[in-house]
Design an enzyme around this catalytic site. Sequence first.
Site, PDB file in Angstrom:
ATOM      1  N   GLY A   1       0.815  -0.990   0.396  1.00  0.00           N
ATOM      2  CA  GLY A   1       0.194  -0.236  -0.117  1.00  0.00           C
ATOM      3  C   GLY A   1       0.473   1.213  -0.115  1.00  0.00           C
ATOM      4  O   GLY A   1       2.519   1.164  -0.913  1.00  0.00           O
ATOM      5  N   SER A   2       0.281   2.399   0.086  1.00  0.00           N
ATOM      6  CA  SER A   2       1.294   3.714   0.636  1.00  0.00           C
ATOM      7  C   SER A   2       2.090   4.139   1.388  1.00  0.00           C
ATOM      8  O   SER A   2       1.793   2.636   2.690  1.00  0.00           O
ATOM      9  CB  SER A   2      -0.454   5.308   0.702  1.00  0.00           C
ATOM     10  OG  SER A   2      -0.854   4.820   1.858  1.00  0.00           O
TER      11      SER A   2
ATOM     12  N   THR B   1       0.438   4.515   5.461  1.00  0.00           N
ATOM     13  CA  THR B   1      -0.069   3.078   5.648  1.00  0.00           C
ATOM     14  C   THR B   1       1.049   2.784   5.859  1.00  0.00           C
ATOM     15  O   THR B   1       0.900   1.818   7.289  1.00  0.00           O
ATOM     16  CB  THR B   1      -0.820   2.877   5.093  1.00  0.00           C
ATOM     17  OG1 THR B   1      -1.927   4.043   4.454  1.00  0.00           O
ATOM     18  CG2 THR B   1      -2.433   1.905   6.034  1.00  0.00           C
ATOM     19  N   GLY B   2       2.188   1.629   5.097  1.00  0.00           N
ATOM     20  CA  GLY B   2       3.048   1.393   5.568  1.00  0.00           C
ATOM     21  C   GLY B   2       4.215   1.395   6.744  1.00  0.00           C
ATOM     22  O   GLY B   2       4.254   0.799   7.047  1.00  0.00           O
TER      23      GLY B   2
ATOM     24  N   GLU C   1       5.762  -3.416   0.918  1.00  0.00           N
ATOM     25  CA  GLU C   1       5.581  -3.254  -0.007  1.00  0.00           C
ATOM     26  C   GLU C   1       4.826  -1.849  -0.758  1.00  0.00           C
ATOM     27  O   GLU C   1       3.864  -2.189  -0.489  1.00  0.00           O
ATOM     28  CB  GLU C   1       4.611  -4.165  -1.337  1.00  0.00           C
ATOM     29  CG  GLU C   1       5.535  -5.801  -1.147  1.00  0.00           C
ATOM     30  CD  GLU C   1       6.530  -5.870  -2.091  1.00  0.00           C
ATOM     31  OE1 GLU C   1       7.284  -5.760  -3.051  1.00  0.00           O
ATOM     32  OE2 GLU C   1       6.931  -7.019  -1.768  1.00  0.00           O
TER      33      GLU C   1
ATOM     34  N   GLU D   1       3.152  10.587  -5.853  1.00  0.00           N
ATOM     35  CA  GLU D   1       2.906   9.694  -6.370  1.00  0.00           C
ATOM     36  C   GLU D   1       1.736  10.466  -6.666  1.00  0.00           C
ATOM     37  O   GLU D   1       0.939  10.249  -6.537  1.00  0.00           O
ATOM     38  CB  GLU D   1       3.076   7.954  -5.930  1.00  0.00           C
ATOM     39  CG  GLU D   1       1.852   7.181  -6.512  1.00  0.00           C
ATOM     40  CD  GLU D   1       2.625   5.750  -5.667  1.00  0.00           C
ATOM     41  OE1 GLU D   1       2.178   5.896  -4.443  1.00  0.00           O
ATOM     42  OE2 GLU D   1       2.553   4.330  -5.565  1.00  0.00           O
TER      43      GLU D   1
HETATM   44  P1  NAD Z   1      -3.265   2.536   1.164  1.00  0.00           P
HETATM   45  O1  NAD Z   1      -2.266   2.461   2.522  1.00  0.00           O
HETATM   46  O2  NAD Z   1      -4.428   3.346   1.567  1.00  0.00           O
HETATM   47  O3  NAD Z   1      -3.803   0.753   1.997  1.00  0.00           O
HETATM   48  C1  NAD Z   1      -3.606  -0.550   1.873  1.00  0.00           C
HETATM   49  C2  NAD Z   1      -4.475  -1.108   2.612  1.00  0.00           C
HETATM   50  O4  NAD Z   1      -3.990  -0.852   3.769  1.00  0.00           O
HETATM   51  C3  NAD Z   1      -5.604  -1.244   2.394  1.00  0.00           C
HETATM   52  O5  NAD Z   1      -6.777  -2.477   3.084  1.00  0.00           O
HETATM   53  C4  NAD Z   1      -6.125  -0.775   3.585  1.00  0.00           C
HETATM   54  O6  NAD Z   1      -7.109  -0.320   4.289  1.00  0.00           O
HETATM   55  C5  NAD Z   1      -5.577  -0.628   4.806  1.00  0.00           C
HETATM   56  N1  NAD Z   1      -4.976  -0.110   5.877  1.00  0.00           N
HETATM   57  C6  NAD Z   1      -5.062   1.334   5.684  1.00  0.00           C
HETATM   58  N2  NAD Z   1      -4.853   2.429   7.102  1.00  0.00           N
HETATM   59  C7  NAD Z   1      -4.674   1.209   8.049  1.00  0.00           C
HETATM   60  C8  NAD Z   1      -4.377   0.952   8.941  1.00  0.00           C
HETATM   61  N3  NAD Z   1      -3.682   1.933   9.670  1.00  0.00           N
HETATM   62  N4  NAD Z   1      -3.084  -0.077   9.658  1.00  0.00           N
HETATM   63  C9  NAD Z   1      -4.288  -1.166   8.975  1.00  0.00           C
HETATM   64  N5  NAD Z   1      -4.233  -1.518   6.980  1.00  0.00           N
HETATM   65  C10 NAD Z   1      -4.033  -0.591   7.019  1.00  0.00           C
HETATM   66  O7  NAD Z   1      -2.575   2.206  -0.376  1.00  0.00           O
HETATM   67  P2  NAD Z   1      -3.638   1.757  -1.516  1.00  0.00           P
HETATM   68  O8  NAD Z   1      -4.922   3.435  -1.746  1.00  0.00           O
HETATM   69  O9  NAD Z   1      -5.190   1.290  -1.369  1.00  0.00           O
HETATM   70  O10 NAD Z   1      -2.902   1.725  -2.556  1.00  0.00           O
HETATM   71  C11 NAD Z   1      -2.072   1.921  -3.026  1.00  0.00           C
HETATM   72  C12 NAD Z   1      -0.829   2.556  -2.500  1.00  0.00           C
HETATM   73  O11 NAD Z   1      -0.869   0.796  -2.625  1.00  0.00           O
HETATM   74  C13 NAD Z   1       0.519   3.552  -3.393  1.00  0.00           C
HETATM   75  O12 NAD Z   1       1.135   3.487  -2.983  1.00  0.00           O
HETATM   76  C14 NAD Z   1       1.207   2.126  -4.427  1.00  0.00           C
HETATM   77  O13 NAD Z   1       2.371   2.275  -5.285  1.00  0.00           O
HETATM   78  C15 NAD Z   1       1.113   1.147  -3.420  1.00  0.00           C
HETATM   79  N6  NAD Z   1       1.056  -0.931  -3.971  1.00  0.00           N
HETATM   80  C16 NAD Z   1       2.545  -0.939  -3.889  1.00  0.00           C
HETATM   81  C17 NAD Z   1       2.639  -2.398  -4.787  1.00  0.00           C
HETATM   82  C18 NAD Z   1       3.962  -2.801  -4.567  1.00  0.00           C
HETATM   83  O14 NAD Z   1       4.172  -4.557  -4.889  1.00  0.00           O
HETATM   84  N7  NAD Z   1       4.745  -2.195  -3.961  1.00  0.00           N
HETATM   85  C19 NAD Z   1       1.249  -2.504  -5.041  1.00  0.00           C
HETATM   86  C20 NAD Z   1       0.259  -2.074  -4.886  1.00  0.00           C
HETATM   87  C21 NAD Z   1       0.192  -0.905  -4.468  1.00  0.00           C
END
Ligand code: NAD
Length: 482
Positions: A231-232, A235-236, A253, A383
């Site tokens: 994810g982002s 959040t990561g 990731e 991004e």
């Molecule tokens: P996000 O970080 O908003 O959410 C990702 C996941 O995390 C979702 O399931 C969300 O519900 C969960 N989440 C949100 N807050 C949380 C918390 N406090 N604790 C635990 N989990 C939580 O990301 P997004 O908007 O869904 O995805 C887009 C991002 O993901 C972009 O930055 C993209 O580059 C990245 N991404 C990376 C890869 C990779 O392999 N490197 C692949 C796909 C997407």
Amino acid sequence: MTTQTDLSTYDLIIDGETVAADSGEYFETVNPATEDAFARVARARKPDVDRAVSAANAAAAEWSSMPPQERGRLLNNLAEQIRAQQESLALLETRDNGKPLSHGRADVETCARYFEYYAGVADKVHGDSIPLTDGYVDYTVREPLGVTAQIIPWNLPTNILGRSVAPALATGNTAVVKPAEQTPLTAVEIGELAAEVGIPDGVLNVVPGFGGEAGASLSEHPDVDGVSFTGSVPTGIEVGKAAVENVTNVHLELGGKSPNVVWPDADIDSAVDSTMTGIFANAGQVCSAGSRLVIHEDIKTEFLDVLTDRTERMTIDSGETDPDMGPLVSEEQFEKVTNYLEIGRAEAGEPIIGGDTLGRDGYFVEPTVFDGVDNDMRIAQEEIFGPVLSVIEFSTEAEAMEIANDTEYGLVAGIHTQNMGRAHRFARDVQAGQVYINEWFAGGEETPFGGFKKSGFGREKGLAAVDAYTQVKNICADITPN
Ligand code: NAD
């Protein structure tokens, strides 16, 4: 899945059962092409996550001690079932995420391939034998972590579920999956398929819900032994901190702002196609999107003429009609991308193509190209996660390299040139987890994937994922005669 009123209902998968959330609450998921809710989904919170983790814990001993070839067979069966349901899963993904149907089909096939690939890996996870001084025998074994959590983003839900869950299960871990709230449906379906093919109860649990609720409860759970987060960056960081509080294994990731470097000796036809795939596939909502076109001054005009001509002919419509590009996933993402269109206008002037919404229901924006971008502008550094390409000109190899590395991200990088020496110098010096030469999105399930810098750490895909999902035990014996 059951149908109630006019919305399909999706529940949680815990311990092999389809169950409602403890609170009885549901949330709705919206078709981004129409803005209409079309399914309701059980909203997992802490009590549900606790139940899922407890089921995964209870299943861990049987699953990890099952002969690995049997685990492999079950994963192969799951791959076959996913493939058999390709059309219905693809349609569901398209309605949930907005992507073109053929992309949905490709994601389902990729998911099946991950289960198939790691089914083959299951009985090949072995350690090393280490030569010590006389009188000792030393060897390592790789053991599963135990209960693992997979937190999945909305952009490639089915694909990334396969990528993260298949190696976890193959190496003897159990799993609790938290799909994104925008796109939870295929995860529930795959959880049901796992039960149908005989994967033991509790091995694969699915807890749809919101990030701050189900996601946070999972990443901070003391009985979770490994967290895979995709994810982002913000959040990561939160997920990483929560996992580290429990000294839990975690890999991240994250996002990217990847450079696509084009030289005058590139095959222009193929480089344009690859540039368009890199930024317009999935409406630019791809972590490894080639969102910065770093182009040599001698080829820029010709290249952009061909690019804009082809972009003009792209079809944009509901994913169900299988256009070149569908809508963005959600209203929130639509707001974010349209805001970046304004930022781009302020920084670089009018885009040379696109720059608007479609002005109809659905979260549609036009494929957009900003020329005249400096690498320190926000549209070159941040991004956007939409179909927005920033074009940055260069004249020397050193300059191209400097631009390529000048962001906080380091997920992927690409180069188009016929000069293989130059291509491999670029591959050597670029700070990115994977490098594409003369094609964007090159590679497959077999190739390790992950980021440098703020794009994350740890690797998924290929055999590298075995390291991510196992821990090494060293065993040393004194064999001197007593
Ligand atoms: P996000 O970080 O908003 O959410 C990702 C996941 O995390 C979702 O399931 C969300 O519900 C969960 N989440 C949100 N807050 C949380 C918390 N406090 N604790 C635990 N989990 C939580 O990301 P997004 O908007 O869904 O995805 C887009 C991002 O993901 C972009 O930055 C993209 O580059 C990245 N991404 C990376 C890869 C990779 O392999 N490197 C692949 C796909 C997407």
